[in-house]
Design a protein around this motif. Structure first.
Motif, short mmCIF file in Angstrom:
data_model
loop_
_atom_site.label_atom_id
_atom_site.label_comp_id
_atom_site.label_asym_id
_atom_site.label_seq_id
_atom_site.Cartn_x
_atom_site.Cartn_y
_atom_site.Cartn_z
N ARG A 124 -71.73 -34.43 75.97
CA ARG A 124 -72.39 -33.12 76.15
C ARG A 124 -73.59 -33.01 75.21
O ARG A 124 -73.54 -33.41 74.06
CB ARG A 124 -71.38 -32.01 75.87
CG ARG A 124 -71.85 -30.62 76.34
CD ARG A 124 -70.81 -29.58 75.95
NE ARG A 124 -69.51 -29.87 76.54
CZ ARG A 124 -69.18 -29.53 77.77
NH1 ARG A 124 -70.05 -28.89 78.54
NH2 ARG A 124 -67.98 -29.80 78.24
N TYR A 125 -74.70 -32.43 75.80
CA TYR A 125 -75.92 -32.27 75.00
C TYR A 125 -76.22 -30.77 74.87
O TYR A 125 -76.28 -30.05 75.88
CB TYR A 125 -77.11 -32.99 75.68
CG TYR A 125 -78.29 -33.17 74.75
CD1 TYR A 125 -78.36 -34.29 73.91
CD2 TYR A 125 -79.32 -32.23 74.69
CE1 TYR A 125 -79.44 -34.48 73.06
CE2 TYR A 125 -80.40 -32.41 73.83
CZ TYR A 125 -80.46 -33.53 73.01
OH TYR A 125 -81.51 -33.70 72.17
N SER A 126 -76.43 -30.30 73.65
CA SER A 126 -76.65 -28.87 73.38
C SER A 126 -77.96 -28.41 74.02
O SER A 126 -79.01 -29.06 73.87
CB SER A 126 -76.66 -28.61 71.86
OG SER A 126 -76.88 -27.27 71.61
N GLY A 127 -77.90 -27.30 74.73
CA GLY A 127 -79.11 -26.73 75.36
C GLY A 127 -79.32 -27.19 76.77
O GLY A 127 -80.23 -26.67 77.46
N ALA A 128 -78.53 -28.16 77.25
CA ALA A 128 -78.72 -28.65 78.63
C ALA A 128 -78.04 -27.69 79.60
O ALA A 128 -76.90 -27.30 79.39
CB ALA A 128 -78.14 -30.05 78.77
N SER A 129 -78.75 -27.34 80.68
CA SER A 129 -78.18 -26.46 81.71
C SER A 129 -77.70 -27.27 82.90
O SER A 129 -76.96 -26.75 83.74
CB SER A 129 -79.22 -25.44 82.16
OG SER A 129 -80.34 -26.11 82.74
N SER A 130 -78.11 -28.57 83.02
CA SER A 130 -77.66 -29.43 84.11
C SER A 130 -77.87 -30.89 83.70
O SER A 130 -78.58 -31.17 82.73
CB SER A 130 -78.43 -29.13 85.40
OG SER A 130 -79.82 -29.42 85.25
N TYR A 131 -77.20 -31.78 84.46
CA TYR A 131 -77.32 -33.21 84.21
C TYR A 131 -77.61 -33.88 85.55
O TYR A 131 -77.01 -33.55 86.57
CB TYR A 131 -76.03 -33.79 83.62
CG TYR A 131 -75.67 -33.21 82.27
CD1 TYR A 131 -76.20 -33.78 81.10
CD2 TYR A 131 -74.83 -32.11 82.17
CE1 TYR A 131 -75.85 -33.24 79.86
CE2 TYR A 131 -74.49 -31.59 80.95
CZ TYR A 131 -75.01 -32.15 79.78
OH TYR A 131 -74.68 -31.63 78.56
N LYS A 132 -78.50 -34.87 85.51
CA LYS A 132 -78.88 -35.61 86.72
C LYS A 132 -78.50 -37.08 86.52
O LYS A 132 -78.86 -37.70 85.52
CB LYS A 132 -80.38 -35.49 86.96
CG LYS A 132 -80.84 -36.23 88.24
CD LYS A 132 -82.34 -36.06 88.43
CE LYS A 132 -82.80 -36.81 89.70
NZ LYS A 132 -84.26 -36.68 89.89
N ILE A 133 -77.78 -37.60 87.55
CA ILE A 133 -77.36 -39.00 87.51
C ILE A 133 -78.12 -39.74 88.60
O ILE A 133 -78.09 -39.34 89.77
CB ILE A 133 -75.85 -39.14 87.74
CG1 ILE A 133 -75.06 -38.25 86.79
CG2 ILE A 133 -75.41 -40.60 87.55
CD1 ILE A 133 -75.28 -38.55 85.35
N THR A 134 -78.78 -40.85 88.24
CA THR A 134 -79.56 -41.64 89.19
C THR A 134 -79.05 -43.07 89.17
O THR A 134 -78.88 -43.66 88.10
CB THR A 134 -81.05 -41.63 88.83
OG1 THR A 134 -81.50 -40.28 88.76
CG2 THR A 134 -81.86 -42.40 89.86
N ALA A 135 -78.76 -43.64 90.36
CA ALA A 135 -78.32 -45.02 90.49
C ALA A 135 -79.42 -45.81 91.18
O ALA A 135 -79.72 -45.59 92.35
CB ALA A 135 -77.03 -45.10 91.29
N THR A 136 -80.07 -46.74 90.47
CA THR A 136 -81.17 -47.54 91.00
C THR A 136 -80.73 -48.97 91.11
O THR A 136 -80.31 -49.58 90.12
CB THR A 136 -82.39 -47.44 90.06
OG1 THR A 136 -82.74 -46.08 89.90
CG2 THR A 136 -83.56 -48.22 90.62
N PRO A 137 -80.78 -49.56 92.34
CA PRO A 137 -80.34 -50.95 92.48
C PRO A 137 -81.29 -51.91 91.77
O PRO A 137 -82.51 -51.69 91.75
CB PRO A 137 -80.33 -51.17 93.98
CG PRO A 137 -81.26 -50.16 94.53
CD PRO A 137 -81.20 -48.97 93.65
#
Length: 817
Positions: free
Chosen positions: A45-58
């Motif tokens: 968890r990161y303080s101040g973050a309102s959302s998290y984005k996960i990207t999968a790049t081949p």
């Protein structure tokens, strides 16, 4: 709150926020789970973050990237629609409400491989299922998963390729099978499941051969089996016979005897599937041996050799007689031994192998040898003439007796009667062996009968006196003697000795006594020979006992009194043994005189008796101590006017001394263990007699006399010193009697000696130095002209001024002025 306070509060808040932002760490990322089409990651968890984005790049692939977005409270998420067995770069970004990326992290991970497809599954063994499946690219292996229908069993088996087998299953049980592929990222999803049932287990066959042409096979019923198939094949043959049955047993007939057959059994289930198979091998029983032949052997035990014709498939043959005796062998004959004597017998032979025993062969009849004699005895009617006798035995035609003496000589007697005569000498053992004979031959030898004649008397008996009360008797060994009994007889006493050796010591005899000695050889069977002649011998004399040892008036003579316990005309010897000398005396009476003994000596006095036989033991020793010797020298030296020092040489045998000086004017005495003594209370000018008493450690005394001693003259008294004219001094004294004197003045610078006229009581000393200190000694002169040395000196100081003559004390000294 004022404006100033509010600004201060704002400043503190800014500082706190700045510290919080400075302590915030970067976001971290890890892979939680992968599958063929998706990958699940976990982040911090990161303080101040309102959302998290996960990207999968081949990586190394033109395929498009995939992403997913999650709320600010999430710490885990999955990205789907991925390609199988593909390496991806996973990136997580922490985004605030304004869409700004606050922190990010990346890692590489691979998706799981493709899911394989099961082609077929089957069970050929009751404890396993084999699965064939399609293989996929890029995998390191596969996992076969098997699960029971009721859920009580689950196993996973790793295999490298198709097909694969799952083991340790239960017979006739339903299982669900699936396959997963495996690479470094993990497992794929399970394949579509298939259901398969294991086959039934094999029947547990038990085989026996009740006859030589039959094999019976039995087993316990197999669960879920409806039919059994048994296939039998003979060893070494390709032909086989297959039979079906629903019963749990089957019999195979018309088989070859002694032949191995292998039977394989298989059970079938309701679906018509064959289960496991089990094979057992069984040999049929052998045929009965034929053409039996028997031969009696000429051995001591009377053996029987049995021969037969060997049959196929037999491991061992057993020959048995009608009396129950038997022998066995794997070849064509065996030996039965020993046989019962004098009997008619029959013998049969059976063949055996692992299946059992054949029927017995036709019996063969035979007759055994005659029995040996049961009772044999010897009669010795007179010395040297013996008869051997025995009881008559049935079925015996004649007898032979062998009589062998223990020195090797032998006699033989052949008779149809029941007695035989032979000569028997004393001291021999005779071994008698009997044989009986009939038409079958000789009997086994009977028991060897021993007969021992009485041992002979020894002829060379010698008797020696080895101690005062012990006789040693020796003789040569005699034939037939196992033990010797020796007796020594006196009027009312008998001493016995028993031993196996030809020597005997008769102890505890009476001293000075005549004995009759007899040696009797004995054997355990015949006892002792009571005809042996006696021998006489006398023991040594008895020891005397010393009653007293007394010293006569002369210290060199000692009288010894003792007992005389022996016969008359016995000589008694008394011996006194010292450290360096020995003294003896002899007598036929009860006393003896030892003479010429030195003074100061110690002795051990013993006595013994002697007769023609020899000496007795010595008596107990008695200590003897002669009186001590007198010292060879004694000197008396006067130390002071009233004290003398007496010294003497050591005296042999003396432990202490008493020295005495005696006169009419008094005496002095000293008791000491030393060789000197300081004696006081001596009167000057007196004649003394000198004596010394030497005393031993036991109280013996020696009176010793020496030359007299005269004490020195008395020292003068009232010694005075006067100064005269012309540097001279006059010395005055008072003498105890008419006595000559000398005067010595010893100064620090000069010495002066004055010899006065005879019997004078004064003397003048000239040329005395004034201011000098003198020691003045006035001493009487002995009759031999020697000067008495123990008179005291007086110290004077001579003044150099004044004219009056007198004596004064000056610093502890006398001063002359």
């Amino acid at each position: 709150m004022g404006a100033t306070d509010f600004k201060v509060l704002q400043l503190l808040l800014l500082i706190s926020l700045s510290e919080i932002c400075g302590a915030q760490k970067d976001i971290t990322l890890s892979v939680f789970q992968v599958s063929t089409k998706s990958m699940t990651v976990r982040w911090s968890r990161y303080s101040g973050a309102s959302s998290y984005k996960i990207t999968a790049t081949p990586k190394n692939s033109p395929q498009p990237s995939a992403f997913a977005q999650f709320s600010g409270n999430s710490v885990m998420g999955s990205v789907n629609s991925l390609s199988a067995n593909t390496m991806y770069t996973m990136r997580v970004e922490a985004i605030d409400k304004a869409g700004i990326v606050l922190s990010s992290a990346e890692l590489d991970g691979s998706s799981s491989p493709e899911v394989p497809t099961i082609k077929q599954a089957y069970s050929k063994q009751s404890d396993s299922i084999t699965v064939e499946f399609s293989e996929v690219m890029g995998v390191s292996g596969y996992i076969l998963r098997a699960e029971s229908e009721v859920g009580d069993f689950l196993s996973e088996t790793a295999v490298t390729s198709s097909p694969g087998t799952v083991l340790q299953l239960q017979p006739y049980t339903d299982y669900t099978l699936s396959v997963m592929s495996v690479n470094s990222a993990g497992r794929s999803q399970p394949s579509a499941p298939v259901q398969i049932r294991t086959v039934v287990e094999a029947p547990q066959l038990n085989s026996t051969s009740p006859r030589n042409d039959t094999i019976l096979v039995t087993w316990s019923p197999v669960n879920h089996a409806v039919l059994y198939t048994l296939c039998i094949i003979k060893e070494g043959s390709n032909s086989r016979l297959k039979l079906n049955t629903s019963d749990p047993f089957m019999t195979f007939d018309d088989l070859e005897p002694g032949t191995i057959y292998c039977i394989k059994g298989t059970a079938w289930d309701l679906d018509g599937r064959p289960g496991d198979d089990l094979t057992v091998c069984q040999i049929t029983r052998p045929l009965s041996p034929g053409t039996i032949q028997v031969f009696l052997t000429q051995t001591r035990s009377g053996g029987l050799a049995v021969y037969w014709q060997m049959v196929h498939g037999a491991d061992v043959y057993l020959a048995k007689t009608s009396t129950g005796q038997n022998c066995s062998a794997s070849g064509r004959f065996c030996m039965i031994s020993p046989l019962s004597c004098g009997q008619n017998h029959s013998v049969t032979v059976t063949a055996e192998n692992r299946a059992g025993t054949s029927n017995p062969s036709d019996p063969e009849e035979f007759i055994t040898f005659p029995c040996p004699l049961e009772q044999v005895w010897v009669d010795e009617h007179q010395a040297g003439s013996c008869w051997v006798s025995w009881t008559k035995m049935p079925l015996v035609e004649y007898y032979i007796a062998f009589v062998k003496r223990d020195d090797g000589s032998e006699e033989r007697c052949n008779t149809t009667d029941t007695t035989c005569h032979f000569y028997c000498m004393c001291g021999y053992t005779y071994l008698i062996t009997m044989f009986t004979y009939n038409q079958a031959g000789s009997s086994p030898p009977g028991d060897v009968f021993n007969y021992t004649t009485i041992p002979c008397c020894p002829e060379d008996v010698t008797i020696a006196l080895v101690s005062t009360e012990t006789l040693e008797i020796m003789w040569s060994s005699v034939r037939g003697a196992e033990l010797y009994e020796t007796t020594a007889e006196e009027i009312d006493d008998v001493i016995h000795c028993k031993d196996t050796a030809p020597v005997c010591a008769l102890s505890n005899l009476r001293c000075n006594t005549q004995y009759s000695v007899v040696v009797r050889p004995c054997s355990e069977i015949r006892g002792c020979n009571r005809t042996c002649k006696p021998h006489t011998h006398e023991t040594a004399p008895c020891s005397p006992e010393i009653l007293s040892v007394s010293q006569t008036n002369s210290s060199s003579s000692v009288s010894v009194l003792y007992t005389a316990p022996n016969t008359p005309n016995t000589t008694y010897t008394v011996t006194a043994v010292g450290l360096t000398d020995t003294h003896t005396c002899q007598s036929l009476s009860t006393s003896c005189q030892l003479t010429q003994l030195p003074c100061g000596a110690t002795y051990d006095v013993t006595a013994y008796a002697r007769t023609a036989v020899g000496p007795s033991l010595s008596s107990y020793s008695v200590p003897l101590e002669t009186g001590p010797c007198c010292p060879h020298t004694l000197t008396v030296d006067q130390v002071t006017q009233a004290m003398t020092n007496v010294t003497w040489s050591p005296a042999t045998g003396a432990r202490s001394y008493v020295t005495a000086l005696t006169s009419s004017r008094g005496h002095a005495k000293c008791h000491t263990m030393d060789t000197h003594c300081l004696m006081g209370c001596i009167t000057c000018g007196t004649n003394y007699s000198v004596s010394l008493e030497a005393i031993s450690r036991t109280g013996h005394k020696a009176e010793c006399r020496y030359h007299g001693f005269s004490s020195s003259a008395c020292c003068p008294s009232s010694v005075k010193l006067y100064r005269m004219a012309n540097k001279s001094l006059r010395v005055y004294w008072h003498s105890s009697g008419p006595q000559n004197h000398t005067v010595d003045l010893i100064g620090t610078g000069t010495n002066h000696t004055c010899i006065p006229p005879p019997l004078s009581s004064s003397c003048d000393v000239a040329e005395v130095m004034c201011g000098d200190v003198y020691t003045m000694v006035v001493a009487p002169v002995n009759q031999d002209g020697s000067k008495v040395t123990f008179c005291p000196g007086r110290i004077y100081s001579v003044s150099c001024s004044g004219s009056n003559v007198g004596v004064v004390i000056y610093r502890g000294k006398r001063s002359v002025d």
